[in-house]
Design an enzyme around this catalytic site. Structure first.
Site, PDB file in Angstrom:
ATOM      1  N   HIS A   1      74.731  23.207  14.493  1.00 18.24           N
ATOM      2  CA  HIS A   1      73.894  24.204  13.786  1.00 18.24           C
ATOM      3  C   HIS A   1      72.637  23.503  13.265  1.00 18.24           C
ATOM      4  CE1 HIS A   1      73.547  27.918  11.099  1.00 18.24           C
ATOM      5  NE2 HIS A   1      72.463  27.196  10.861  1.00 18.24           N
TER       6      HIS A   1
ATOM      7  N   LEU B   1      65.147  23.698  14.312  1.00 15.80           N
ATOM      8  CA  LEU B   1      64.126  22.765  14.799  1.00 15.80           C
ATOM      9  C   LEU B   1      62.706  23.278  14.584  1.00 15.80           C
ATOM     10  CD1 LEU B   1      65.481  21.335  18.190  1.00 15.80           C
ATOM     11  CD2 LEU B   1      65.070  20.078  16.051  1.00 15.80           C
TER      12      LEU B   1
ATOM     13  N   HIS C   1      78.117  27.186   8.347  1.00 15.91           N
ATOM     14  CA  HIS C   1      77.879  26.623   7.011  1.00 15.91           C
ATOM     15  C   HIS C   1      78.752  27.256   5.929  1.00 15.91           C
ATOM     16  CE1 HIS C   1      75.289  30.157   6.973  1.00 15.91           C
ATOM     17  NE2 HIS C   1      74.345  29.567   7.698  1.00 15.91           N
TER      18      HIS C   1
ATOM     19  N   LEU D   1      70.819  28.617   1.692  1.00 15.40           N
ATOM     20  CA  LEU D   1      71.696  29.783   1.770  1.00 15.40           C
ATOM     21  C   LEU D   1      72.706  29.601   2.893  1.00 15.40           C
ATOM     22  CD1 LEU D   1      69.082  32.610   1.178  1.00 15.40           C
ATOM     23  CD2 LEU D   1      70.979  31.971  -0.345  1.00 15.40           C
TER      24      LEU D   1
ATOM     25  N   HIS E   1      61.359  22.831   5.487  1.00 11.40           N
ATOM     26  CA  HIS E   1      60.275  23.693   5.010  1.00 11.40           C
ATOM     27  C   HIS E   1      59.210  22.776   4.417  1.00 11.40           C
ATOM     28  CE1 HIS E   1      62.248  27.654   5.258  1.00 11.40           C
ATOM     29  NE2 HIS E   1      63.357  27.025   4.929  1.00 11.40           N
TER      30      HIS E   1
HETATM   31  O1  DOR Z   1      69.068  27.677   3.698  1.00 10.69           O
HETATM   32  C1  DOR Z   1      68.888  28.182   4.785  1.00 10.69           C
HETATM   33  N1  DOR Z   1      67.789  27.912   5.520  1.00 10.69           N
HETATM   34  N2  DOR Z   1      69.807  29.022   5.247  1.00 10.69           N
HETATM   35  C2  DOR Z   1      69.614  29.726   6.375  1.00 10.69           C
HETATM   36  O2  DOR Z   1      70.478  30.493   6.734  1.00 10.69           O
HETATM   37  C3  DOR Z   1      68.345  29.627   7.129  1.00 10.69           C
HETATM   38  C4  DOR Z   1      67.689  28.349   6.867  1.00 10.69           C
HETATM   39  C5  DOR Z   1      66.248  28.301   7.335  1.00 10.69           C
HETATM   40  O3  DOR Z   1      65.970  28.730   8.462  1.00 10.69           O
HETATM   41  O4  DOR Z   1      65.409  27.796   6.604  1.00 10.69           O
HETATM   42 ZN    ZN Z   2      71.027  27.808   9.502  1.00 14.01          ZN
END
Ligand code: DOR
Ligand code: ZN
Length: 349
Positions: free
Chosen positions: A18, A21, A179, A224, A256
């Site tokens: 999981h 990218l 997760h 999350l 991020h």
């Molecule tokens: O914390 C998270 N970030 N949970 C997710 O389900 C998506 C992910 C993301 O794409 O940033």
């Molecule tokens: Zn994810």
């Protein structure tokens, strides 16, 4: 008396079941961390716009492969993003491509870039039926989305109200609950019918919800599903190190830009690809179960997906190193898990 410690640990090259990218220069910034450690990864389809068709997934795969460091044999395992409008025929196209290994269910509004997700799983029953026939894996983000449900209860409620009935309606569908974060999810997977498994992230094994508020708000620990209690964390560790093949490695590494995390409304996602296997090694060692890392990281996921186990090995050395405060991330920067702190294991080049 000093306790003898393993100083080097070899294991079959692991896979990440999981992974986020991203795309473009963000992808180019993070991909080398994963390709240095893992042979393969299940690549999440929550781009903007989402990867909803075989054609889009094959194009995305091409961009990943052409961004790999020279000589890398890393293999991206692609997934498609389910929407209310996904057609059953897309399942056949995906399977026939030989490059797509599952479909991701995001309940609409559950997490980052899930706006186009499924509003009611009953709407995709025909797709799920075709997936059962095609032996395609369903990857599930397991949280309900109603604002009235407390954020710490969203996984439990999803399991009861959505996942358990779905798994019964589609008894042959192979499902990965991604997760997992709670003792309840561990118990659900243990008691489930065959063909149902779960991935566990490094942050949910290492941290509990207090890490979100340690001395002040800690946006880089926000993901999350959100971190849960220390009892939940203990149950996740027990499941991971147990040798039960229904629990395997999926980092959910989700980069991020720093500016989007350190904001009035900071987004969800923990970046762990820079030290992923090393962080799992810490967890397994602390539990006195380093040996069990082999199955969890390198065998159970491949077996579940029906893919061959990797044959190459990697070596981890017990050699503490300091994680940088940031890594470059296109025009911005990225704050990794453990930023500025020490990781106990290092991967040998
Ligand atoms: O914390 C998270 N970030 N949970 C997710 O389900 C998506 C992910 C993301 O794409 O940033
Ligand atoms: Zn994810």
């Amino acid at each position: 008396m000093s306790i003898p410690q393993t100083s080097a640990f070899k294991l079959r090259r692991p896979d990440d079941w999981h992974l986020h990218l991203r795309d473009g220069e963000s992808m180019r910034a993070v991909l080398p961390f994963t390709s240095a450690r893992f042979a393969r990864a299940i690549v999440m389809p929550n781009l903007q716009p989402p990867v909803t068709t075989t054609e889009l997934a094959l194009a995305y795969r091409g961009r990943i492969c052409s961004s790999l460091p020279r000589g890398s044999a890393f293999e991206p395992l692609m997934t498609l993003y389910l929407t209310d409008r996904t057609a059953p025929a897309e399942v056949d196209r995906a399977r026939d491509s030989g490059r797509i290994f599952g479909f991701k269910l995001y309940p609409a509004g559950a997490t980052t870039h899930s706006e186009s997700g499924v509003t009611d799983v009953r709407r995709i029953d025909a797709v799920l039926e075709r997936m059962s026939e095609a032996r395609m894996v369903l990857q599930v983000h397991g949280e309900v989305t109603e604002a009235a449900t407390d954020i710490f209860d969203r996984e439990a409620r999803f399991i009861d109200q959505v996942l358990a009935p779905l798994a019964q309606r589609h008894p042959r569908l192979r499902i990965v609950l991604e997760h997992i974060t709670t003792a309840g999810a561990v118990n659900f997977v243990r008691a489930a019918r065959p063909g149902l498994a779960a991935t566990i992230t490094p942050q949910h094994l290492l941290l509990d919800r207090n890490a979100l508020f340690a001395g002040g708000i800690r946006p880089h620990h926000f993901c999350l599903p959100v971190l849960k209690t220390s009892a939940d964390r203990a149950a996740l560790v027990a499941a991971a190190v147990s040798g039960d093949a229904r629990f395997f490695l999926g980092t959910d590494s989700a980069p991020h830009p720093r500016s989007a995390k350190e904001a009035a409304c900071g987004c969800a996602g923990v970046f762990s690809a820079h030290a992923a296997i090393e962080l799992y090694a810490e967890v397994f060692e602390a539990a006195g179960r380093l040996e069990a890392l082999r199955g969890f990281a390198s065998e159970f996921g491949a077996d579940f997906y029906g893919l061959p186990r990797n044959t190459e090995e990697i070596t981890l050395r017990r050699e503490p190193w300091r994680v940088p405060e940031t890594y470059p991330f296109g025009p911005d920067e990225l704050v990794p898990l453990r930023a500025g702190e020490t990781v106990a294991w290092r991967m040998a080049a």
